[in-house]
Design a protein around this motif. Structure first.
Motif, mmCIF file in Angstrom:
data_model
loop_
_atom_site.group_PDB
_atom_site.id
_atom_site.type_symbol
_atom_site.label_atom_id
_atom_site.label_comp_id
_atom_site.label_asym_id
_atom_site.label_seq_id
_atom_site.Cartn_x
_atom_site.Cartn_y
_atom_site.Cartn_z
ATOM 1 N N ILE A 150 -61.799 -40.968 79.342
ATOM 2 C CA ILE A 150 -62.435 -41.577 78.142
ATOM 3 C C ILE A 150 -62.116 -40.497 76.877
ATOM 4 C CG2 ILE A 150 -64.567 -42.086 76.843
ATOM 5 C CD1 ILE A 150 -65.641 -42.863 79.616
ATOM 6 N N GLU A 151 -61.282 -40.776 75.990
ATOM 7 C CA GLU A 151 -61.233 -39.919 74.857
ATOM 8 C C GLU A 151 -62.270 -40.221 73.859
ATOM 9 O OE1 GLU A 151 -57.151 -39.807 73.553
ATOM 10 O OE2 GLU A 151 -56.725 -40.923 75.299
ATOM 11 N N VAL A 152 -63.074 -39.205 73.464
ATOM 12 C CA VAL A 152 -63.901 -39.249 72.606
ATOM 13 C C VAL A 152 -63.399 -38.828 71.020
ATOM 14 C CG1 VAL A 152 -66.334 -38.446 71.729
ATOM 15 C CG2 VAL A 152 -65.848 -38.749 74.278
ATOM 16 N N GLY A 153 -63.909 -39.834 70.018
ATOM 17 C CA GLY A 153 -63.232 -39.529 68.740
ATOM 18 C C GLY A 153 -63.516 -40.878 67.967
ATOM 19 N N THR A 154 -63.223 -40.885 66.564
ATOM 20 C CA THR A 154 -63.101 -41.832 65.654
ATOM 21 C C THR A 154 -62.350 -42.921 66.172
ATOM 22 O OG1 THR A 154 -63.365 -40.530 63.891
ATOM 23 C CG2 THR A 154 -62.625 -42.714 63.328
ATOM 24 N N GLY A 155 -63.027 -44.107 66.338
ATOM 25 C CA GLY A 155 -62.220 -45.511 67.010
ATOM 26 C C GLY A 155 -63.114 -46.853 66.810
ATOM 27 N N SER A 156 -62.678 -47.801 67.522
ATOM 28 C CA SER A 156 -63.423 -48.839 67.292
ATOM 29 C C SER A 156 -64.536 -49.148 68.047
ATOM 30 C CB SER A 156 -62.279 -50.079 67.608
ATOM 31 O OG SER A 156 -62.015 -49.876 69.045
ATOM 32 N N ILE A 157 -64.817 -48.082 68.887
ATOM 33 C CA ILE A 157 -66.090 -48.316 69.754
ATOM 34 C C ILE A 157 -67.085 -47.319 69.432
ATOM 35 C CG2 ILE A 157 -67.017 -48.352 72.135
ATOM 36 C CD1 ILE A 157 -64.281 -49.018 73.127
ATOM 37 N N GLN A 158 -68.510 -47.801 69.018
ATOM 38 C CA GLN A 158 -69.454 -46.985 69.362
ATOM 39 C C GLN A 158 -70.455 -47.218 70.135
ATOM 40 O OE1 GLN A 158 -70.423 -44.510 66.820
ATOM 41 N NE2 GLN A 158 -68.255 -44.729 65.834
ATOM 42 N N LEU A 159 -70.618 -46.237 71.013
ATOM 43 C CA LEU A 159 -71.414 -46.298 72.259
ATOM 44 C C LEU A 159 -72.767 -45.769 72.284
ATOM 45 C CD1 LEU A 159 -71.168 -47.542 75.343
ATOM 46 C CD2 LEU A 159 -70.318 -45.191 75.824
ATOM 47 N N ARG A 160 -73.664 -46.333 72.841
ATOM 48 C CA ARG A 160 -75.125 -45.693 72.892
ATOM 49 C C ARG A 160 -75.129 -45.111 74.565
ATOM 50 N NH1 ARG A 160 -78.625 -44.931 69.094
ATOM 51 N NH2 ARG A 160 -78.206 -46.192 67.139
ATOM 52 N N ALA A 161 -75.647 -43.827 74.875
ATOM 53 C CA ALA A 161 -75.534 -43.659 76.330
ATOM 54 C C ALA A 161 -76.671 -42.646 76.331
ATOM 55 C CB ALA A 161 -74.118 -43.086 76.875
ATOM 56 N N PRO A 162 -77.271 -42.550 77.537
ATOM 57 C CA PRO A 162 -78.454 -41.445 77.713
ATOM 58 C C PRO A 162 -77.754 -40.300 78.269
ATOM 59 C CG PRO A 162 -78.455 -43.257 79.800
ATOM 60 C CD PRO A 162 -77.388 -43.647 78.990
ATOM 61 N N ILE A 163 -77.136 -39.545 77.538
ATOM 62 C CA ILE A 163 -76.527 -38.134 77.865
ATOM 63 C C ILE A 163 -77.431 -37.453 78.702
ATOM 64 C CG2 ILE A 163 -74.732 -38.755 76.352
ATOM 65 C CD1 ILE A 163 -75.624 -36.096 74.834
ATOM 66 N N ALA A 164 -78.769 -37.405 78.268
ATOM 67 C CA ALA A 164 -79.843 -36.338 79.026
ATOM 68 C C ALA A 164 -81.206 -37.130 78.991
ATOM 69 C CB ALA A 164 -79.955 -35.209 78.100
ATOM 70 N N PRO A 165 -82.033 -36.714 79.652
ATOM 71 C CA PRO A 165 -83.383 -37.544 79.752
ATOM 72 C C PRO A 165 -84.041 -37.650 78.550
ATOM 73 C CG PRO A 165 -83.221 -35.930 81.558
ATOM 74 C CD PRO A 165 -82.157 -35.720 80.665
ATOM 75 N N GLY A 166 -84.225 -38.813 77.985
ATOM 76 C CA GLY A 166 -85.002 -39.165 76.850
ATOM 77 C C GLY A 166 -83.941 -39.122 75.527
ATOM 78 N N LEU A 167 -82.666 -38.707 75.883
ATOM 79 C CA LEU A 167 -81.771 -38.690 74.520
ATOM 80 C C LEU A 167 -80.841 -39.815 74.894
ATOM 81 C CD1 LEU A 167 -81.118 -34.912 74.291
ATOM 82 C CD2 LEU A 167 -82.721 -36.233 72.882
ATOM 83 N N ILE A 168 -80.937 -40.818 74.084
ATOM 84 C CA ILE A 168 -79.780 -41.756 73.913
ATOM 85 C C ILE A 168 -79.053 -41.430 72.584
ATOM 86 C CG2 ILE A 168 -79.592 -44.352 73.954
ATOM 87 C CD1 ILE A 168 -81.308 -43.145 76.251
ATOM 88 N N GLU A 169 -77.726 -41.096 72.882
ATOM 89 C CA GLU A 169 -77.111 -40.878 71.800
ATOM 90 C C GLU A 169 -75.755 -41.813 71.462
ATOM 91 O OE1 GLU A 169 -76.689 -37.729 69.964
ATOM 92 O OE2 GLU A 169 -78.898 -37.304 71.014
ATOM 93 N N ARG A 170 -75.594 -41.777 70.175
ATOM 94 C CA ARG A 170 -74.408 -42.478 69.919
ATOM 95 C C ARG A 170 -73.038 -41.702 69.758
ATOM 96 N NH1 ARG A 170 -73.948 -46.704 66.426
ATOM 97 N NH2 ARG A 170 -75.904 -46.427 65.473
ATOM 98 N N VAL A 171 -72.246 -42.376 70.806
ATOM 99 C CA VAL A 171 -70.906 -41.615 71.285
ATOM 100 C C VAL A 171 -69.614 -42.241 70.655
ATOM 101 C CG1 VAL A 171 -69.383 -40.906 73.030
ATOM 102 C CG2 VAL A 171 -71.854 -40.867 73.291
#
Length: 332
Positions: A241-262
């Motif tokens: 997965i390449e992270v950066g500006t693109g067409s997809i905005q994802l939400r994922a639990p990257i740590a307990p209780g932290l649902i981050e936009r990626v």
């Protein structure tokens, strides 16, 4: 008969994610309780020797001493002959020592980082990873009694091979053509000049993610893959997965209780043997901890393989053992 190794990491379940996120702190007293149940199960099934990793808290010794005299096991306990440093390298040296002295399986208490170090030293000895935290992907939540029973049927040679003992994948990390480290879950390329704090909790610093596994129910960086290109542990592929500006905005639990936009620029599956090139200054985190610095002008490669440690599935091991009648007691 039967010889089992126990590697209980007193530092697992206490890293910085308990401060910046909402993970559970697993104290060492609870690890003593788990190991006590492991020992009683192993003793009840005829295991005669346990070799354990010595560490500053004395988890295994405390477990043995806390067993009442009526249940005190008649078995040999031996500390692995390693030079203690109080760091994660002790898990590697303990696993290496255990493999050399002939243990039949190794039970680990710790997280992804602990099991990565064990994987570097255990050779062909199968491991049974017991999770002692909330941010883990490789180890699973197995009750200590059940883990001990499953380890015993493997150590006594009653069970061998799938589905009870399964191969696993790993990522080989090369720097300027030399193998420098491995990961058993994920390798994360970070936009950072030096290692600093080891744990990852800030998605904004991530450039690229390569995983051996990742499912929607995971917590951690591999959950990003799990919500885009899910990969099960036994599948002969990984994800990139390449992270950066693109067409997809994802939400994922990257740590307990932290649902981050990626933000995701690109993603896809990779095959066994495929190599990902990293030609920029960065830090590469392995299984959640910053480990490898790549400076300007240096090159790194991340290779997906299927030669990770052999892993015991406790439920499958016990099902197979019961099918063979291992729990029957001959009263004749």
């Amino acid at each position: 008969m039967g010889h089992v190794g126990i590697i209980a990491n007193p530092a697992s379940g206490k890293d910085i994610r308990r401060l910046v996120a909402y993970g559970t702190v697993v104290d060492n007293l609870e690890k003593v309780n788990i190991v006590r149940r492991l020992i009683l199960s192993l003793a009840a099934t005829g295991i005669t020797k346990i070799t354990y990793m010595p560490e500053y808290y004395g988890i295994v010794q405390g477990a043995v001493e806390s067993i009442c005299s009526r249940h005190r096991p008649d078995m040999e306990f031996a500390a692995a002959d390693i030079c203690m440093t109080g760091t994660q390298i002790d898990s590697f040296h303990a696993a290496d020592f255990m493999a050399q002295c002939g243990v039949n399986c190794i039970i680990t208490l710790g997280g992804d980082g602990t099991n990565r170090m064990v994987a570097k030293g255990c050779r062909d000895v199968p491991i049974l990873p017991v999770s002692t935290g909330t941010n883990n992907v490789f180890p699973t939540l197995v009750e200590g009694t059940i883990a001990g029973l499953a380890a015993a049927v493997v150590a006594k040679g009653l069970i061998a091979g799938p589905p009870a003992i399964n191969p696993s994948k790993k990522l080989n990390i090369y720097k300027n053509g030399q193998l420098v480290d491995i990961a058993i879950v994920d390798a994360v390329v970070l936009n950072e000049p030096f290692i600093g704090s080891r744990a990852i909790w800030d998605a904004a610093r991530i450039r690229r993610i390569v995983v051996t596994r990742g499912e929607p129910h995971n917590i951690g960086i591999s959950s990003i893959a799990g919500n885009l290109a899910p990969v099960r542990p036994g599948e002969p592929r990984g994800a990139d997965i390449e992270v950066g500006t693109g067409s997809i905005q994802l939400r994922a639990p990257i740590a307990p209780g932290l649902i981050e936009r990626v933000p995701v620029r690109n993603y896809g599956y990779i095959e066994i043997g495929q190599v990902i090139e990293v030609n920029e200054a960065c830090v590469i985190a392995l299984d959640g901890e910053r480990e490898v610095e790549i400076r300007e002008g240096e090159k790194a490669q991340i290779e997906l393989t299927f030669d990770g440690p052999k892993v015991i599935d406790a439920e499958a091991a016990l099902r197979a053992a019961v099918a063979q009648g291992y729990s029957y007691i001959n009263t004749n």
